[in-house]
Design a protein around this motif. Structure first.
Motif, PDB file in Angstrom:
ATOM      1  N   ALA A  85       0.817  -1.213   0.000  1.00  0.00           N
ATOM      2  CA  ALA A  85       0.000   0.000   0.000  1.00  0.00           C
ATOM      3  C   ALA A  85       0.850   1.262   0.000  1.00  0.00           C
ATOM      4  O   ALA A  85       0.506   2.257  -0.639  1.00  0.00           O
ATOM      5  CB  ALA A  85      -0.940  -0.008   1.200  1.00  0.00           C
ATOM      6  N   ARG A  86       1.967   1.239   0.719  1.00  0.00           N
ATOM      7  CA  ARG A  86       2.822   2.432   0.759  1.00  0.00           C
ATOM      8  C   ARG A  86       3.371   2.747  -0.635  1.00  0.00           C
ATOM      9  O   ARG A  86       3.363   3.895  -1.068  1.00  0.00           O
ATOM     10  CB  ARG A  86       3.964   2.236   1.751  1.00  0.00           C
ATOM     11  N   VAL A 157      -9.092  14.524   4.385  1.00  0.00           N
ATOM     12  CA  VAL A 157      -9.100  15.903   3.872  1.00  0.00           C
ATOM     13  C   VAL A 157      -7.725  16.539   4.040  1.00  0.00           C
ATOM     14  O   VAL A 157      -7.224  17.211   3.135  1.00  0.00           O
ATOM     15  CB  VAL A 157     -10.199  16.734   4.574  1.00  0.00           C
ATOM     16  N   ALA A 158      -7.091  16.323   5.202  1.00  0.00           N
ATOM     17  CA  ALA A 158      -5.767  16.911   5.446  1.00  0.00           C
ATOM     18  C   ALA A 158      -4.722  16.383   4.468  1.00  0.00           C
ATOM     19  O   ALA A 158      -3.933  17.160   3.901  1.00  0.00           O
ATOM     20  CB  ALA A 158      -5.332  16.632   6.883  1.00  0.00           C
ATOM     21  N   MET A 159      -4.705  15.083   4.242  1.00  0.00           N
ATOM     22  CA  MET A 159      -3.717  14.502   3.332  1.00  0.00           C
ATOM     23  C   MET A 159      -4.007  14.881   1.878  1.00  0.00           C
ATOM     24  O   MET A 159      -3.089  15.112   1.090  1.00  0.00           O
ATOM     25  CB  MET A 159      -3.671  12.987   3.506  1.00  0.00           C
ATOM     26  N   PHE A 160      -5.283  14.964   1.527  1.00  0.00           N
ATOM     27  CA  PHE A 160      -5.655  15.399   0.184  1.00  0.00           C
ATOM     28  C   PHE A 160      -5.222  16.847  -0.021  1.00  0.00           C
ATOM     29  O   PHE A 160      -4.669  17.204  -1.065  1.00  0.00           O
ATOM     30  CB  PHE A 160      -7.159  15.247  -0.027  1.00  0.00           C
ATOM     31  N   GLY A 161      -5.439  17.670   1.002  1.00  0.00           N
ATOM     32  CA  GLY A 161      -5.014  19.066   0.924  1.00  0.00           C
ATOM     33  C   GLY A 161      -3.508  19.195   0.803  1.00  0.00           C
ATOM     34  O   GLY A 161      -2.997  20.011   0.029  1.00  0.00           O
ATOM     35  N   ALA A 162      -2.783  18.374   1.567  1.00  0.00           N
ATOM     36  CA  ALA A 162      -1.321  18.408   1.495  1.00  0.00           C
ATOM     37  C   ALA A 162      -0.832  18.012   0.107  1.00  0.00           C
ATOM     38  O   ALA A 162       0.038  18.678  -0.474  1.00  0.00           O
ATOM     39  CB  ALA A 162      -0.726  17.481   2.556  1.00  0.00           C
ATOM     40  N   GLY A 183       8.136  15.178   0.142  1.00  0.00           N
ATOM     41  CA  GLY A 183       7.356  15.848   1.179  1.00  0.00           C
ATOM     42  C   GLY A 183       6.148  15.036   1.583  1.00  0.00           C
ATOM     43  O   GLY A 183       5.842  14.898   2.775  1.00  0.00           O
ATOM     44  N   PHE A 184       5.470  14.458   0.598  1.00  0.00           N
ATOM     45  CA  PHE A 184       4.307  13.623   0.895  1.00  0.00           C
ATOM     46  C   PHE A 184       4.744  12.349   1.616  1.00  0.00           C
ATOM     47  O   PHE A 184       4.097  11.914   2.572  1.00  0.00           O
ATOM     48  CB  PHE A 184       3.551  13.294  -0.396  1.00  0.00           C
ATOM     49  N   ALA A 185       5.856  11.763   1.187  1.00  0.00           N
ATOM     50  CA  ALA A 185       6.379  10.553   1.841  1.00  0.00           C
ATOM     51  C   ALA A 185       6.725  10.821   3.298  1.00  0.00           C
ATOM     52  O   ALA A 185       6.488   9.979   4.174  1.00  0.00           O
ATOM     53  CB  ALA A 185       7.599  10.033   1.087  1.00  0.00           C
ATOM     54  N   THR A 186       7.264  12.003   3.575  1.00  0.00           N
ATOM     55  CA  THR A 186       7.597  12.371   4.955  1.00  0.00           C
ATOM     56  C   THR A 186       6.336  12.418   5.813  1.00  0.00           C
ATOM     57  O   THR A 186       6.342  11.942   6.961  1.00  0.00           O
ATOM     58  CB  THR A 186       8.328  13.738   4.990  1.00  0.00           C
ATOM     59  N   LEU A 187       5.267  12.973   5.278  1.00  0.00           N
ATOM     60  CA  LEU A 187       3.996  12.992   6.018  1.00  0.00           C
ATOM     61  C   LEU A 187       3.528  11.570   6.320  1.00  0.00           C
ATOM     62  O   LEU A 187       3.098  11.273   7.441  1.00  0.00           O
ATOM     63  CB  LEU A 187       2.921  13.729   5.216  1.00  0.00           C
ATOM     64  N   LEU A 188       3.622  10.686   5.329  1.00  0.00           N
ATOM     65  CA  LEU A 188       3.224   9.290   5.549  1.00  0.00           C
ATOM     66  C   LEU A 188       4.102   8.631   6.603  1.00  0.00           C
ATOM     67  O   LEU A 188       3.604   7.873   7.443  1.00  0.00           O
ATOM     68  CB  LEU A 188       3.294   8.499   4.248  1.00  0.00           C
ATOM     69  N   ASP A 189       5.403   8.922   6.566  1.00  0.00           N
ATOM     70  CA  ASP A 189       6.321   8.374   7.574  1.00  0.00           C
ATOM     71  C   ASP A 189       5.906   8.794   8.970  1.00  0.00           C
ATOM     72  O   ASP A 189       5.883   7.979   9.909  1.00  0.00           O
ATOM     73  CB  ASP A 189       7.758   8.840   7.323  1.00  0.00           C
TER      74      ASP A 189
END
Length: 195
Positions: A85-86, A157-162, A183-189
Protein backbone atom coordinates in the motif's frame (compact mmCIF):
# COMPACT_ATOMS: atom_id res chain seq x y z
CA UNK A 1 -33.43 16.49 -39.64
CA UNK A 2 -33.02 15.50 -35.97
CA UNK A 3 -29.67 14.31 -34.79
CA UNK A 4 -29.26 10.95 -33.15
CA UNK A 5 -28.07 10.68 -29.57
CA UNK A 6 -24.76 9.32 -30.87
CA UNK A 7 -24.30 12.32 -33.19
CA UNK A 8 -25.16 14.70 -30.35
CA UNK A 9 -22.63 12.98 -28.09
CA UNK A 10 -19.99 13.25 -30.80
CA UNK A 11 -20.74 16.95 -31.23
CA UNK A 12 -20.37 17.45 -27.47
CA UNK A 13 -17.04 15.58 -27.48
CA UNK A 14 -15.81 17.72 -30.39
CA UNK A 15 -16.78 20.94 -28.61
CA UNK A 16 -15.05 19.78 -25.43
CA UNK A 17 -11.88 18.80 -27.29
CA UNK A 18 -11.65 22.09 -29.19
CA UNK A 19 -12.42 24.14 -26.09
CA UNK A 20 -9.91 22.21 -24.01
CA UNK A 21 -7.20 22.79 -26.58
CA UNK A 22 -7.97 26.50 -26.74
CA UNK A 23 -8.28 26.94 -22.96
CA UNK A 24 -4.95 25.14 -22.50
CA UNK A 25 -3.10 27.07 -25.19
CA UNK A 26 -4.69 30.51 -24.98
CA UNK A 27 -6.42 30.64 -21.60
CA UNK A 28 -10.04 31.25 -20.75
CA UNK A 29 -10.14 34.99 -21.51
CA UNK A 30 -8.63 34.62 -24.99
CA UNK A 31 -10.91 31.73 -25.99
CA UNK A 32 -13.99 32.89 -27.87
CA UNK A 33 -17.08 30.79 -28.48
CA UNK A 34 -17.47 32.32 -31.93
CA UNK A 35 -14.04 31.02 -32.91
CA UNK A 36 -14.85 27.59 -31.49
CA UNK A 37 -18.06 27.17 -33.48
CA UNK A 38 -16.36 28.43 -36.64
CA UNK A 39 -13.48 26.00 -36.12
CA UNK A 40 -15.94 23.12 -35.69
CA UNK A 41 -18.30 24.33 -38.42
CA UNK A 42 -21.18 24.44 -35.95
CA UNK A 43 -23.86 26.96 -35.18
CA UNK A 44 -23.88 28.89 -31.91
CA UNK A 45 -27.16 27.09 -31.21
CA UNK A 46 -25.35 23.74 -31.32
CA UNK A 47 -22.83 24.99 -28.78
CA UNK A 48 -25.52 26.38 -26.49
CA UNK A 49 -27.57 23.22 -26.82
CA UNK A 50 -24.78 21.43 -24.95
CA UNK A 51 -23.44 24.22 -22.73
CA UNK A 52 -25.36 27.19 -21.34
CA UNK A 53 -22.39 29.52 -21.69
CA UNK A 54 -18.61 29.67 -21.90
CA UNK A 55 -18.24 29.27 -18.13
CA UNK A 56 -20.26 26.04 -18.19
CA UNK A 57 -18.14 24.79 -21.08
CA UNK A 58 -15.02 25.60 -19.06
CA UNK A 59 -16.42 23.76 -16.01
CA UNK A 60 -16.96 20.67 -18.17
CA UNK A 61 -13.39 20.89 -19.48
CA UNK A 62 -12.01 21.37 -15.96
CA UNK A 63 -14.00 18.36 -14.72
CA UNK A 64 -12.64 16.28 -17.59
CA UNK A 65 -9.07 17.29 -16.72
CA UNK A 66 -9.63 16.47 -13.04
CA UNK A 67 -11.08 13.06 -13.97
CA UNK A 68 -8.01 12.33 -16.09
CA UNK A 69 -5.79 13.34 -13.18
CA UNK A 70 -7.63 10.89 -10.95
CA UNK A 71 -7.32 8.16 -13.60
CA UNK A 72 -3.55 8.75 -13.80
CA UNK A 73 -3.28 8.52 -10.01
CA UNK A 74 -5.35 5.32 -9.90
CA UNK A 75 -3.38 3.70 -12.73
CA UNK A 76 -0.04 4.49 -11.07
CA UNK A 77 -1.26 3.22 -7.69
CA UNK A 78 -2.65 0.04 -9.20
CA UNK A 79 0.61 -0.63 -11.07
CA UNK A 80 2.60 -0.31 -7.83
CA UNK A 81 0.12 -2.15 -5.56
CA UNK A 82 2.00 -5.46 -5.77
CA UNK A 83 4.73 -3.78 -3.69
CA UNK A 84 2.31 -2.84 -0.91
CA UNK A 85 0.00 0.00 0.00
CA UNK A 86 2.82 2.43 0.76
CA UNK A 87 4.35 1.93 -2.69
CA UNK A 88 0.90 2.32 -4.26
CA UNK A 89 -0.01 5.55 -2.47
CA UNK A 90 3.42 7.06 -3.19
CA UNK A 91 3.19 6.10 -6.87
CA UNK A 92 -0.25 7.70 -6.99
CA UNK A 93 1.07 10.83 -5.26
CA UNK A 94 3.96 11.10 -7.70
CA UNK A 95 1.59 10.68 -10.67
CA UNK A 96 -0.65 13.39 -9.23
CA UNK A 97 2.24 15.82 -8.79
CA UNK A 98 3.60 15.09 -12.28
CA UNK A 99 0.17 15.58 -13.87
CA UNK A 100 -0.35 18.87 -12.03
CA UNK A 101 2.98 20.11 -13.40
CA UNK A 102 1.84 19.75 -17.01
CA UNK A 103 1.22 22.93 -18.97
CA UNK A 104 -2.41 22.04 -19.71
CA UNK A 105 -3.19 21.49 -16.03
CA UNK A 106 -1.35 24.64 -15.01
CA UNK A 107 -3.33 26.81 -17.42
CA UNK A 108 -6.77 25.27 -16.97
CA UNK A 109 -6.78 24.22 -13.32
CA UNK A 110 -4.28 26.57 -11.68
CA UNK A 111 -4.40 29.79 -13.71
CA UNK A 112 -8.03 29.93 -14.84
CA UNK A 113 -10.29 27.65 -12.79
CA UNK A 114 -10.19 29.56 -9.48
CA UNK A 115 -11.21 32.84 -11.12
CA UNK A 116 -13.64 31.41 -13.70
CA UNK A 117 -15.39 28.97 -11.38
CA UNK A 118 -14.70 30.64 -8.05
CA UNK A 119 -12.59 29.03 -5.38
CA UNK A 120 -15.50 27.19 -3.79
CA UNK A 121 -16.66 25.49 -7.00
CA UNK A 122 -13.05 24.78 -8.04
CA UNK A 123 -12.44 22.98 -4.75
CA UNK A 124 -15.82 21.23 -4.87
CA UNK A 125 -15.04 19.66 -8.26
CA UNK A 126 -11.49 18.79 -7.23
CA UNK A 127 -12.59 17.19 -3.94
CA UNK A 128 -15.52 15.32 -5.47
CA UNK A 129 -13.12 13.52 -7.78
CA UNK A 130 -9.98 13.07 -5.67
CA UNK A 131 -11.01 12.57 -2.05
CA UNK A 132 -12.22 9.03 -2.62
CA UNK A 133 -8.83 7.99 -4.02
CA UNK A 134 -7.06 9.44 -0.99
CA UNK A 135 -9.48 7.65 1.33
CA UNK A 136 -8.83 4.33 -0.43
CA UNK A 137 -5.06 4.83 -0.25
CA UNK A 138 -5.06 5.67 3.45
CA UNK A 139 -7.36 2.74 4.26
CA UNK A 140 -5.00 0.40 2.38
CA UNK A 141 -2.10 1.78 4.43
CA UNK A 142 -4.07 1.16 7.62
CA UNK A 143 -4.88 -2.39 6.51
CA UNK A 144 -1.15 -2.99 5.94
CA UNK A 145 -0.38 -1.69 9.44
CA UNK A 146 1.52 1.31 8.05
CA UNK A 147 -0.68 3.98 9.58
CA UNK A 148 -0.46 4.84 13.26
CA UNK A 149 -3.70 6.83 13.35
CA UNK A 150 -7.28 5.95 12.42
CA UNK A 151 -8.54 6.93 8.98
CA UNK A 152 -11.01 9.73 9.60
CA UNK A 153 -12.64 12.23 7.29
CA UNK A 154 -10.38 14.91 8.78
CA UNK A 155 -7.26 12.88 8.02
CA UNK A 156 -8.38 12.19 4.43
CA UNK A 157 -9.10 15.90 3.87
CA UNK A 158 -5.77 16.91 5.45
CA UNK A 159 -3.72 14.50 3.33
CA UNK A 160 -5.66 15.40 0.18
CA UNK A 161 -5.01 19.07 0.92
CA UNK A 162 -1.32 18.41 1.50
CA UNK A 163 -0.99 16.50 -1.78
CA UNK A 164 -2.91 19.20 -3.66
CA UNK A 165 -0.65 21.92 -2.25
CA UNK A 166 2.48 19.93 -3.10
CA UNK A 167 1.19 19.47 -6.65
CA UNK A 168 0.40 23.18 -6.93
CA UNK A 169 3.89 24.03 -5.63
CA UNK A 170 5.32 21.85 -8.40
CA UNK A 171 2.98 23.44 -10.97
CA UNK A 172 4.25 26.90 -9.93
CA UNK A 173 7.86 25.69 -10.20
CA UNK A 174 8.52 25.97 -6.47
CA UNK A 175 9.27 22.24 -6.02
CA UNK A 176 10.49 19.47 -8.29
CA UNK A 177 8.47 16.27 -8.61
CA UNK A 178 11.03 14.51 -6.41
CA UNK A 179 10.89 17.20 -3.71
CA UNK A 180 7.10 17.29 -3.65
CA UNK A 181 6.84 13.49 -3.57
CA UNK A 182 9.42 13.33 -0.78
CA UNK A 183 7.36 15.85 1.18
CA UNK A 184 4.31 13.62 0.89
CA UNK A 185 6.38 10.55 1.84
CA UNK A 186 7.60 12.37 4.96
CA UNK A 187 4.00 12.99 6.02
CA UNK A 188 3.22 9.29 5.55
CA UNK A 189 6.32 8.37 7.57
CA UNK A 190 5.20 10.57 10.46
CA UNK A 191 1.69 9.14 10.36
CA UNK A 192 3.11 5.61 10.33
CA UNK A 193 5.33 6.23 13.35
CA UNK A 194 2.58 7.59 15.61
CA UNK A 195 1.65 5.10 18.30
Amino acid sequence: MRRTAEEAAETRRSILAAARNSFAERGYAATGTTELVQQLDLTRGALYHHFADKAELFAAVFTQVEEELNEAVSAAATAAAANGARAAILAGARACIEFMGGSEYRQIAVADAPSVLGLERWQEIDRSIGLQSMDLGLRALADDGDLGVPVTTALVVAMFGALTELGLAHARGDLSVAEATAGFATLLDRLGSIQ
